[in-house]
Each structure stands twice: as structure tokens, then as C-alpha cells.
Scaffold this motif. Sequence first.
Motif, PDB file in Angstrom:
ATOM      1  N   MET A   1       0.836  -1.193   0.000  1.00  0.00           N
ATOM      2  CA  MET A   1       0.000   0.000   0.000  1.00  0.00           C
ATOM      3  C   MET A   1       0.880   1.257   0.000  1.00  0.00           C
ATOM      4  N   ASP A   2       0.507   2.196  -0.810  1.00  0.00           N
ATOM      5  CA  ASP A   2       1.249   3.447  -0.900  1.00  0.00           C
ATOM      6  C   ASP A   2       1.040   4.267   0.367  1.00  0.00           C
ATOM      7  N   THR A   3       2.145   4.737   0.931  1.00  0.00           N
ATOM      8  CA  THR A   3       2.032   5.503   2.186  1.00  0.00           C
ATOM      9  C   THR A   3       1.288   6.823   1.978  1.00  0.00           C
ATOM     10  N   ARG A   4       1.341   7.379   0.766  1.00  0.00           N
ATOM     11  CA  ARG A   4       0.609   8.628   0.527  1.00  0.00           C
ATOM     12  C   ARG A   4      -0.895   8.402   0.626  1.00  0.00           C
TER      13      ARG A   4
ATOM     14  N   GLN B   1      -7.674   8.467  -5.043  1.00  0.00           N
ATOM     15  CA  GLN B   1      -6.620   7.756  -4.332  1.00  0.00           C
ATOM     16  C   GLN B   1      -7.194   6.855  -3.246  1.00  0.00           C
ATOM     17  N   LEU B   2      -8.249   7.284  -2.581  1.00  0.00           N
ATOM     18  CA  LEU B   2      -8.884   6.420  -1.584  1.00  0.00           C
ATOM     19  C   LEU B   2      -9.572   5.233  -2.252  1.00  0.00           C
ATOM     20  N   GLY B   3     -10.068   5.430  -3.480  1.00  0.00           N
ATOM     21  CA  GLY B   3     -10.647   4.315  -4.233  1.00  0.00           C
ATOM     22  C   GLY B   3      -9.584   3.278  -4.568  1.00  0.00           C
ATOM     23  N   VAL B   4      -8.385   3.738  -4.973  1.00  0.00           N
ATOM     24  CA  VAL B   4      -7.284   2.814  -5.248  1.00  0.00           C
ATOM     25  C   VAL B   4      -6.889   2.065  -3.985  1.00  0.00           C
ATOM     26  N   LEU B   5      -6.839   2.784  -2.861  1.00  0.00           N
ATOM     27  CA  LEU B   5      -6.483   2.152  -1.587  1.00  0.00           C
ATOM     28  C   LEU B   5      -7.496   1.090  -1.210  1.00  0.00           C
ATOM     29  N   ALA B   6      -8.760   1.345  -1.456  1.00  0.00           N
ATOM     30  CA  ALA B   6      -9.797   0.353  -1.148  1.00  0.00           C
ATOM     31  C   ALA B   6      -9.596  -0.912  -1.975  1.00  0.00           C
ATOM     32  N   ARG B   7      -9.240  -0.742  -3.244  1.00  0.00           N
ATOM     33  CA  ARG B   7      -8.999  -1.925  -4.082  1.00  0.00           C
ATOM     34  C   ARG B   7      -7.772  -2.682  -3.598  1.00  0.00           C
TER      35      ARG B   7
ATOM     36  N   ARG C   1      -6.230   3.018  11.779  1.00  0.00           N
ATOM     37  CA  ARG C   1      -5.423   2.807  12.989  1.00  0.00           C
ATOM     38  C   ARG C   1      -4.089   2.140  12.641  1.00  0.00           C
ATOM     39  N   HIS C   2      -4.134   1.147  11.747  1.00  0.00           N
ATOM     40  CA  HIS C   2      -2.879   0.532  11.291  1.00  0.00           C
ATOM     41  C   HIS C   2      -2.006   1.560  10.591  1.00  0.00           C
ATOM     42  N   ALA C   3      -2.645   2.438   9.801  1.00  0.00           N
ATOM     43  CA  ALA C   3      -1.887   3.421   9.025  1.00  0.00           C
ATOM     44  C   ALA C   3      -1.116   4.373   9.927  1.00  0.00           C
ATOM     45  N   VAL C   4      -1.688   4.733  11.063  1.00  0.00           N
ATOM     46  CA  VAL C   4      -0.982   5.604  11.999  1.00  0.00           C
ATOM     47  C   VAL C   4       0.326   4.955  12.427  1.00  0.00           C
ATOM     48  N   THR C   5       0.261   3.661  12.760  1.00  0.00           N
ATOM     49  CA  THR C   5       1.466   2.933  13.181  1.00  0.00           C
ATOM     50  C   THR C   5       2.453   2.797  12.027  1.00  0.00           C
TER      51      THR C   5
END
Length: 287
Positions: free
Chosen positions: A1-4, A35-41, A66-70
Motif C-alpha cells: 500500500m502506498d504511504t501517501r 486515491q482512496l478508491g485505489v487504496l480500497a482496491r 489505525r494501522h496506518a498511523v502505526t
Amino acid sequence: MDTRRLRLLVELSRLGSMRAVADEMHVTTSTVSQQLGVLAREAGATLIEPDGRRVRLTPAGQRLARHAVTILAAVEAARLDLDPDAEPAGALRVAGFATAVRRSLLPVAATLAATHPRVRLLIHEHEPAEAFELLATDAMDLALTYDYNLAPAAFAPGLDAVPLWETPWGLAVPRDDPATDFAGFADHDWIVNSRNTADEDVVRTMASLAGCTPRIVHRADSLDLVQDMIVAGLGVGLLPLRTATLPGVRLIELTGVDVRLRCYAVTRHGRAAWPPLALVLRLLAGG
């Protein structure tokens, strides 16, 4: 997953609207949505759902946020850790022989505690061959090793060695023995290191120059134990000339040959720019 994309999700969780996220991140609202649509896929889950005229995170979106924060915190920590201009911080694993640990590393540890408390030394006592193996397997970040001018070390490709200091060695013998030079102890039993062959190589080289063959009988790693064995009449050996000796031990300065132990700071090639390691190398070098 892209950090952006993960950053966009975290900001949406914090700000509550795509417009606010777009303003915060200096992008368009449509870019945030795409970009959020790509992240969902990528995640294989629905991350947002309509909430009136706005959107909100689904339970899956909240968990990923929550995972993304870490994840983002770990990425930032890694970036700072690898930044050569960052403040030194972290655990530095050091393998070194006992004399170098006492003479060089313990003073550095005291300095770090006062000036850079976020740098922590993890000290392991090892002879050079052991330390080189640990460096090769990336189990150590720094090795303090030694050789002798009469038995120089061959550093493997991929290692960088920085000379730190050297010290003269002499012949340690029983105090009441009347002999005064190496040849006078040709028929004595010899004590050499049990975990390194360098001093044995030096003894054999000196014996060859004196026209004799040394009788290697005892092997001991501790210099203190070598002195105890000499006092017990078990043999003779090599010790640093500046060593404080036991009452029953006499140190003889060698004539005709100069024997010096040389200490090195050894790292894997390309690692010395890591801030904690760079700092410790500077301190070891006295700079």
C-alpha cells in the motif's frame, strides 16, 4: 500500500471530510477520492461510505486508519534513522576484545550517556574472528578488533577498518627468572591466546628470528589469567608493556624486534554514515 494513500485515509479519519483533506494536503477533492478508491482496491475492502453530503469511514476503514498511523510512524522513524543529518538515536551493537572495550568503548559509553542519551551501546566481548563473523551476518554494527605488526590482519572485502591506537608488547616472565631476552626463554613453555592465533603467530615469528621453535603448551584468553599462570610457573607469554603486573611477574622489553598490538574500528562498507555509528566512530577516533 502506498504511504501517501494511507496518509489521506488518516487525514480523512481526523478531519472528517474530503474537502478538508484536500485543503490540508494541497490536492483536489477528486484526487483524494480517486486515491482512496485505489487504496480500497488494494485493501480488498470498502473503506468509506456516504454520510449525508459527506463520507465516513467504514469499520474496515477505521481499522486500516489505525494501522496506518502505526505504519506511517514507523516509516518516519526509519527515514530519520537513515538520515545522515538526523539526531543520533538507537541501539548500536558492538563486538570487541576486552582491552578495547575497557580502554575505548567504556569512555565512549559514559560520553554518550551525558551527551546523546538516545544512543545505546549493546556491548559483546569477542575476539576478532568471532567479531568478523558477526559483522558478516549483520549481527553486529561495529567491531573493535586487533592485529600485530608482525601478524597483520587481512580484512575481507566489504569491510572498512579505521586504525584507532596501538600499544607495545613485551615478554612476561617469572620475576625471579634471570634471563633477559627472548632467546633466554627458548626452552620454556609458552602461553598463547585460546581464541585467536595472532599472538601465537608473533611468538613463532620471533622464535624463528632467534633460531628456535617455541613450545606452545597453554592457551588462555584472559590476560589476568596469563599472569596467574606465569606466577604459578607454568610458562611465559606476551603482555602489553604498560600492563600493571602481579608481584611475581616481570615484563621484559623486547630488543631487536618491535611488537605492537594495533586496534581497529571495523564496519561493513557503506554503514558508517548511520548517525549513531558515525557518532561513535568519531568518539572512538577522538574527534
